[in-house]
Design a protein around this motif. Structure first.
Motif, PDB file in Angstrom:
ATOM      1  N   SER A  49     -75.716  36.351 -53.166  1.00 23.66           N
ATOM      2  CA  SER A  49     -76.076  36.177 -51.764  1.00 23.66           C
ATOM      3  C   SER A  49     -75.486  34.854 -51.299  1.00 23.66           C
TER       4      SER A  49
ATOM      5  N   LYS B 155     -79.683  44.724 -51.662  1.00 24.93           N
ATOM      6  CA  LYS B 155     -80.495  43.614 -51.142  1.00 24.93           C
ATOM      7  C   LYS B 155     -79.766  42.270 -51.125  1.00 24.93           C
TER       8      LYS B 155
ATOM      9  N   GLU C 260     -77.753  39.301 -49.596  1.00 30.00           N
ATOM     10  CA  GLU C 260     -77.816  38.791 -48.229  1.00 30.00           C
ATOM     11  C   GLU C 260     -76.683  37.828 -47.936  1.00 30.00           C
TER      12      GLU C 260
ATOM     13  N   ARG D  52     -78.398  36.902 -40.048  1.00 33.60           N
ATOM     14  CA  ARG D  52     -78.535  37.265 -41.457  1.00 33.60           C
ATOM     15  C   ARG D  52     -78.289  38.760 -41.613  1.00 33.60           C
TER      16      ARG D  52
ATOM     17  N   ARG E 250     -78.294  42.016 -44.604  1.00 36.04           N
ATOM     18  CA  ARG E 250     -78.750  42.442 -45.935  1.00 36.04           C
ATOM     19  C   ARG E 250     -78.097  43.783 -46.250  1.00 36.04           C
TER      20      ARG E 250
ATOM     21  N   TRP F  74     -74.409  47.141 -44.425  1.00 31.97           N
ATOM     22  CA  TRP F  74     -74.940  45.801 -44.180  1.00 31.97           C
ATOM     23  C   TRP F  74     -75.736  45.885 -42.885  1.00 31.97           C
TER      24      TRP F  74
END
Length: 150
Positions: A72, A99, A101, A136, A138, A146
């Motif tokens: 991430s 998951k 990010e 943001r 994810r 995404w």
């Protein structure tokens, strides 16, 4: 003396001392509650696990490629000025993890922002950024998408 033979203490004071077994020294040692608190604070410190990546574009039409390693990311964009256009290229679909990010902060305005999914779909991405803006994303591995989550 066995530890079970000691009198119990109901309230711990800063001036009290605790007993700890030192595996390094092979014997019992004393420590203060503040030393224990410092250790616990270190052990309990939370991190969101994001690796910081920096980019300082110097011209309109820039492309920032995020490191493609399954981590991430927190991308800190510090363009030298506000630009008409720019692209952020996300990690390749084959290397994106469920998951995972990406958080992006930008200090200058970008009038036309493109988020390149690099093989994945991107949903809800911003088309522009104001100065000091952020977003943001994810990744969902089931849908290969995404999603904007903030």
């Amino acid at each position: 003396m066995n530890i079970n033979q000691l009198t119990a203490l109901d309230t711990l004071m800063v001036s009290d001392l605790l007993v700890a077994w030192s595996s390094v020294n092979g014997d019992a040692r004393k420590l203060s509650p503040s030393v224990l608190a410092a250790l616990l604070q270190t052990l309990l410190a939370t991190s969101d696990g994001k690796v910081t990546q920096y980019s300082a574009p110097s011209a309109s039409g820039f492309t920032v490629v995020l490191a493609d390693n399954g981590e991430s990311k927190w991308l800190i964009l510090t363009p030298t000025a506000g630009f008409a256009a720019g692209t952020i290229k996300l990690p390749a679909l084959a290397n994106a993890l469920d998951k995972q990010e990406v958080v992006v902060n930008c200090t200058q305005a970008i009038t036309a922002l493109t988020i390149d999914g690099n093989g994945a779909t991107v949903t809800g991405e911003p088309a522009a950024m104001a100065a000091n803006d952020f977003f943001r994303l994810r990744f969902d591995a089931v849908m290969d998408v995404w999603y904007r989550v903030g």
